[in-house]
Design a protein around this motif. Sequence first.
Motif, PDB file in Angstrom:
ATOM      1  N   SER B 339      26.547  41.329  33.146  1.00 34.13           N
ATOM      2  CA  SER B 339      26.398  41.045  31.717  1.00 34.13           C
ATOM      3  C   SER B 339      27.431  41.601  30.700  1.00 34.13           C
ATOM      4  O   SER B 339      27.058  42.903  30.340  1.00 34.13           O
ATOM      5  CB  SER B 339      25.157  40.797  31.168  1.00 34.13           C
ATOM      6  N   ARG B 340      28.346  41.090  30.131  1.00 33.79           N
ATOM      7  CA  ARG B 340      29.386  41.871  29.599  1.00 33.79           C
ATOM      8  C   ARG B 340      28.947  42.134  27.983  1.00 33.79           C
ATOM      9  O   ARG B 340      29.295  43.294  27.577  1.00 33.79           O
ATOM     10  CB  ARG B 340      30.733  41.553  29.440  1.00 33.79           C
ATOM     11  N   LYS B 341      28.111  41.110  27.684  1.00 32.89           N
ATOM     12  CA  LYS B 341      27.909  41.653  26.240  1.00 32.89           C
ATOM     13  C   LYS B 341      26.642  42.445  26.370  1.00 32.89           C
ATOM     14  O   LYS B 341      26.556  43.352  25.329  1.00 32.89           O
ATOM     15  CB  LYS B 341      27.229  40.404  25.531  1.00 32.89           C
ATOM     16  N   GLU B 342      25.614  42.246  27.036  1.00 33.80           N
ATOM     17  CA  GLU B 342      24.533  43.295  26.982  1.00 33.80           C
ATOM     18  C   GLU B 342      24.700  44.678  27.789  1.00 33.80           C
ATOM     19  O   GLU B 342      24.361  45.617  27.414  1.00 33.80           O
ATOM     20  CB  GLU B 342      23.245  42.730  27.873  1.00 33.80           C
ATOM     21  N   GLN B 343      25.769  44.607  28.748  1.00 34.42           N
ATOM     22  CA  GLN B 343      25.583  45.711  29.486  1.00 34.42           C
ATOM     23  C   GLN B 343      27.171  46.550  29.341  1.00 34.42           C
ATOM     24  O   GLN B 343      27.325  47.836  29.732  1.00 34.42           O
ATOM     25  CB  GLN B 343      25.592  45.658  30.960  1.00 34.42           C
ATOM     26  N   GLY B 344      28.025  45.795  29.165  1.00 33.57           N
ATOM     27  CA  GLY B 344      29.664  46.206  29.117  1.00 33.57           C
ATOM     28  C   GLY B 344      29.938  46.517  28.142  1.00 33.57           C
ATOM     29  O   GLY B 344      30.952  47.579  28.208  1.00 33.57           O
ATOM     30  N   LEU B 345      29.790  45.981  26.771  1.00 32.19           N
ATOM     31  CA  LEU B 345      30.380  46.339  25.549  1.00 32.19           C
ATOM     32  C   LEU B 345      29.369  46.795  24.633  1.00 32.19           C
ATOM     33  O   LEU B 345      28.446  46.168  24.734  1.00 32.19           O
ATOM     34  CB  LEU B 345      31.278  44.988  25.160  1.00 32.19           C
ATOM     35  N   VAL B 346      30.050  47.536  23.568  1.00 33.25           N
ATOM     36  CA  VAL B 346      29.662  47.907  22.317  1.00 33.25           C
ATOM     37  C   VAL B 346      30.141  46.559  21.355  1.00 33.25           C
ATOM     38  O   VAL B 346      31.125  47.012  20.997  1.00 33.25           O
ATOM     39  CB  VAL B 346      29.618  49.310  21.963  1.00 33.25           C
ATOM     40  N   LEU B 347      29.393  45.732  20.930  1.00 35.21           N
ATOM     41  CA  LEU B 347      30.223  44.556  20.492  1.00 35.21           C
ATOM     42  C   LEU B 347      30.711  45.060  18.896  1.00 35.21           C
ATOM     43  O   LEU B 347      31.881  44.627  18.747  1.00 35.21           O
ATOM     44  CB  LEU B 347      29.227  43.076  20.385  1.00 35.21           C
ATOM     45  N   GLY B 348      30.217  45.881  18.498  1.00 41.02           N
ATOM     46  CA  GLY B 348      30.531  46.137  16.977  1.00 41.02           C
ATOM     47  C   GLY B 348      31.513  47.267  17.021  1.00 41.02           C
ATOM     48  O   GLY B 348      32.145  47.608  15.976  1.00 41.02           O
ATOM     49  N   MET B 349      31.864  47.888  18.320  1.00 39.19           N
ATOM     50  CA  MET B 349      32.873  48.884  18.184  1.00 39.19           C
ATOM     51  C   MET B 349      34.255  48.104  18.313  1.00 39.19           C
ATOM     52  O   MET B 349      34.403  47.037  19.076  1.00 39.19           O
ATOM     53  CB  MET B 349      32.749  49.632  19.657  1.00 39.19           C
ATOM     54  N   ASN B 350      35.529  48.864  18.059  1.00 41.77           N
ATOM     55  CA  ASN B 350      36.529  48.029  18.345  1.00 41.77           C
ATOM     56  C   ASN B 350      37.189  48.215  19.763  1.00 41.77           C
ATOM     57  O   ASN B 350      36.459  48.759  20.658  1.00 41.77           O
ATOM     58  CB  ASN B 350      37.771  48.961  17.676  1.00 41.77           C
ATOM     59  N   CYS B 351      38.300  47.505  20.028  1.00 40.92           N
ATOM     60  CA  CYS B 351      38.725  47.478  21.502  1.00 40.92           C
ATOM     61  C   CYS B 351      39.017  48.959  22.039  1.00 40.92           C
ATOM     62  O   CYS B 351      38.444  49.095  23.107  1.00 40.92           O
ATOM     63  CB  CYS B 351      39.786  46.667  21.493  1.00 40.92           C
ATOM     64  N   ARG B 352      39.851  49.569  21.270  1.00 41.35           N
ATOM     65  CA  ARG B 352      39.998  51.007  21.717  1.00 41.35           C
ATOM     66  C   ARG B 352      39.063  51.893  22.245  1.00 41.35           C
ATOM     67  O   ARG B 352      38.700  52.501  23.164  1.00 41.35           O
ATOM     68  CB  ARG B 352      41.045  51.712  20.842  1.00 41.35           C
ATOM     69  N   ASP B 353      37.690  52.029  21.190  1.00 39.16           N
ATOM     70  CA  ASP B 353      36.929  52.814  21.608  1.00 39.16           C
ATOM     71  C   ASP B 353      36.009  52.231  22.697  1.00 39.16           C
ATOM     72  O   ASP B 353      35.383  53.020  23.346  1.00 39.16           O
ATOM     73  CB  ASP B 353      35.857  52.595  20.244  1.00 39.16           C
ATOM     74  N   ASN B 354      36.024  50.994  22.943  1.00 42.32           N
ATOM     75  CA  ASN B 354      35.095  50.289  24.235  1.00 42.32           C
ATOM     76  C   ASN B 354      35.858  51.027  25.227  1.00 42.32           C
ATOM     77  O   ASN B 354      35.311  51.254  26.318  1.00 42.32           O
ATOM     78  CB  ASN B 354      34.976  49.051  23.970  1.00 42.32           C
ATOM     79  N   ILE B 355      37.109  50.809  25.374  1.00 43.90           N
ATOM     80  CA  ILE B 355      38.101  51.113  26.496  1.00 43.90           C
ATOM     81  C   ILE B 355      37.916  52.584  26.887  1.00 43.90           C
ATOM     82  O   ILE B 355      37.484  53.095  28.005  1.00 43.90           O
ATOM     83  CB  ILE B 355      39.236  50.610  26.508  1.00 43.90           C
ATOM     84  N   THR B 356      37.849  53.505  25.925  1.00 42.78           N
ATOM     85  CA  THR B 356      37.790  54.864  26.240  1.00 42.78           C
ATOM     86  C   THR B 356      36.455  55.252  26.357  1.00 42.78           C
ATOM     87  O   THR B 356      36.172  56.657  26.884  1.00 42.78           O
ATOM     88  CB  THR B 356      38.673  55.492  25.060  1.00 42.78           C
ATOM     89  N   LEU B 357      35.432  54.618  25.925  1.00 43.60           N
ATOM     90  CA  LEU B 357      34.124  55.191  25.812  1.00 43.60           C
ATOM     91  C   LEU B 357      33.679  56.139  27.176  1.00 43.60           C
ATOM     92  O   LEU B 357      33.031  57.241  27.022  1.00 43.60           O
ATOM     93  CB  LEU B 357      33.174  54.037  25.594  1.00 43.60           C
ATOM     94  N   PRO B 358      33.796  55.685  28.321  1.00 40.92           N
ATOM     95  CA  PRO B 358      33.184  56.464  29.553  1.00 40.92           C
ATOM     96  C   PRO B 358      33.879  57.869  29.431  1.00 40.92           C
ATOM     97  O   PRO B 358      33.481  58.810  30.177  1.00 40.92           O
ATOM     98  CB  PRO B 358      33.370  55.565  30.897  1.00 40.92           C
ATOM     99  N   GLN B 359      35.093  58.056  28.925  1.00 44.31           N
ATOM    100  CA  GLN B 359      36.095  59.194  29.222  1.00 44.31           C
ATOM    101  C   GLN B 359      36.316  59.892  27.794  1.00 44.31           C
ATOM    102  O   GLN B 359      37.327  60.641  27.895  1.00 44.31           O
ATOM    103  CB  GLN B 359      37.041  59.062  30.053  1.00 44.31           C
ATOM    104  N   VAL B 360      35.436  59.497  26.670  1.00 45.31           N
ATOM    105  CA  VAL B 360      35.923  60.149  25.380  1.00 45.31           C
ATOM    106  C   VAL B 360      35.907  61.679  25.290  1.00 45.31           C
ATOM    107  O   VAL B 360      36.388  62.247  24.692  1.00 45.31           O
ATOM    108  CB  VAL B 360      34.952  59.342  24.585  1.00 45.31           C
ATOM    109  N   ASP B 361      34.883  62.094  26.219  1.00 49.70           N
ATOM    110  CA  ASP B 361      34.588  63.719  26.320  1.00 49.70           C
ATOM    111  C   ASP B 361      36.024  64.291  26.740  1.00 49.70           C
ATOM    112  O   ASP B 361      36.239  65.409  26.400  1.00 49.70           O
ATOM    113  CB  ASP B 361      33.600  63.944  27.356  1.00 49.70           C
TER     114      ASP B 361
END
Lengths: 330, 503
Positions: B339-361
Amino acid sequence: MAGFVERMRNGDIKSLIARNGIFVAFVAFMIAFGIGSDRFLTFDNLESVVRSSAMIGIMALGVTIVVISGNLDLSVGSMLSFGTVMVVNLHDKIGPGPAILVMMICVLLLGAVNGFLIGFVRLNSLIVTLGMLSAIQGLTLIYSGGKNVDVNPSTQDTTWFRVFGRGEVAGIDMPIIIFFALASFVGFIIAFTPYGRRVYAVGGNPTAAVFSGIRRNRVVFSTYIVSAFCVGIASIILGSRVMGSQNNVGQGYELLVLASVILGGTSLLGGSGSILKTVIGVLILGFIQNGLLLLGYPYFAQWIVTWIVIILAVWLDVAAKRGRLLSPIA
Amino acid sequence: MSEAQPVLRLEGIVKTFPGVRALDGVDFSVFPGEVHALMGENGAGKSTLMKVLAGMYQPNEGRIMIDRKPVVMRNPIEAKQNGIILIHQELSLAEQMTVAENVFLGELPRTRWGFVDWKVLEERVGSILAKLNCDFGPRTNVGSLSIAKKQMVEIARALTHHAKVVVFDEPTASLTDAEKVVLFDIINDLKSDGVSIVYISHRMEEIFTISDRITVLRDGSYRGTLVAADTTEDEVTQLMIGRSLDYSRNIEQGEIGDITLEVDGLSCGRLYSDVSFAVRAGEVVGFYGLVGAGRTEIAETLFGLREPTSGTIRLDGEAVSIGSPADAIANGISLVPESRKEQGLVLGMNCRDNITLPQVDDMTAGPFVSNGAEIAIYDMYRDRLDIKAPSWRSEVGNLSGGNQQKIVIGKWLAMKPRVLIVDEPTRGIDVGSKAEIHNLIRELAHSGYAVIVISSEMPEILRVSDRVIAMYQGRIMREFTADEVNEDNLVQAISGVGNGKAA
């Protein structure tokens, strides 16, 4: 800025106002009060408003982070009572340095209890912090034996502890400096560090955050530590300024703090908001109260006006999202 | 049909949003008792058109005629009063209330004292449920029903309104095949009662099973209306995407390497048991089965979201214990969730931040997140996956389903995993994006990833997999190579045929 110009060019001024309602309201209030009272826009008055808002502001910084991560913290008021009573009481017994240290540790422990119950046990934050509000009040009374506390009058003017509440740097009062310094620090952390990004992600969609490898429980826990830390700092300032404390000095602060955060435009749904917004929310609240007093309204009028302003702010916020001001359906 | 008058007619509908012309002069008409399919890629304007029809949006231009009279519908209540009922993809029922209360929510019959008249209510709902052949009663709690049955409740609700037009938005997205048959029976019943149906779906075979006419939208404009009996899937697809699609399986196969992931005797309570399989670098293993066969639960275990009760997981020959998604990520396992909306994405965040979320550290310059590094990653995956977003600042909630899914895939590709698990990669995605995503999955395997694809769509599994694992009630029934698998033996395997159990 580019977005701003573009929006103006599109003639979308209505949505601009709706989206940045809080800034517009802020300027409008300043102008209105400035016209209504010639004392309002003086440096002394402005400084005194900011100074008296600083404590609420510092607590609001922590609560902003808690709210961005999707939770609430209603225990900050009674935690402020606890911290202030403790630091003042210990000042004469073990000296200002150790007093601050011990108080900070105790306050952080209280924050850890909040964070543990909400982050790891996954209890509802409203229930937990509402319970903590009354539990900490009880703890404070047990600690003080029901008596108000004071720093020994003979040392009040000599202790270095006085610097936090009464000192100044370059003519600016210390509480103001601490408020803005801490706001910048927390603001940078939340806006630009990986930690901040995790907080927004957890508030925006906790499930997706977990699916992205974020340890949601730890993030939630940490927000309550930050909140407690801010309350500790506020306690130092309050204790230092008054050199004494009543047992219930922080009563009602939780609402003022939350009001400032909401007023700034940080959504209670989590995932959005900023420290800058909260700072503006805090200042608006302070200036409204001050302005009403200067205009000769009784003290209690400000409570009603504050409520109206919050409703207006929330309504504008919701209306901007809905795209129209009155909707037949939610 | 030409002699009949349309019950509903939309003429030259234009709807603009700041910077976007979402609908550009769309015509659409529905005759009494017809099933009219509305098709188009994500972002073609189907949802906008339906929202105009349901009174949620006001068109900038054009008019809506019902029974040849122009109407203005300022909100969904007025649309309902005009006989237009929308059955959403996301059902809108009060879970804690009974079926009867939900069906008449807001219009509960009253006694003369102003209390709810339970007797009348239950009688009326009971007769509607009987008409729909429902096996549950008016007093059943909605929360206890399956999604298919909840949909029945929504349909029952529509029937109380003397609906002229019922709009179904992706009604079969979460239905099993058996439930689908029931739904189609109901649609046919409605049809014979003279109710018109607008049917939105991405599933081509359904469209041809159920509909009389098909209207296609592309980029917000009207592309034509076809009579279902006289057209082909190809023709519809061409209208939708402006070119024809290559449906052939991308057989190009990379070098199959060593075993990357090996699962041995993995069990998790009653969800699945004694599951063993291996995935090699460079191959795609497809997991096929009915909803509830345990496929997603296995993926969740591999990703550290569920603790197995027994069994071992080995990565490159070494046993690993995966206690959390963070562990899984550290071990090089990525999961594109179902489920991309519930599990995959933070819908209120922008495209870039969603893509980098798992490795932002790991993307820091000093204590701060490095803006440049983040944008570089976003640009890379935007180009590689052909993500269409106005800029990296766009909120992902505003993108079309296909582009959202590409963001989720990009997010996990950017982690450079060894094992990529993709759960329902194309659910709710249009045919154009679907083909792109299928090709992408093949390409990924080609470049050395070990890929697991979980899907409920047989054509998808057949197209992308090198091997197919068929599951039934928590067990692996059979493993096929790409050469031996076909629709028949796959259907048998996943319905437990030959195993003494019926599906």
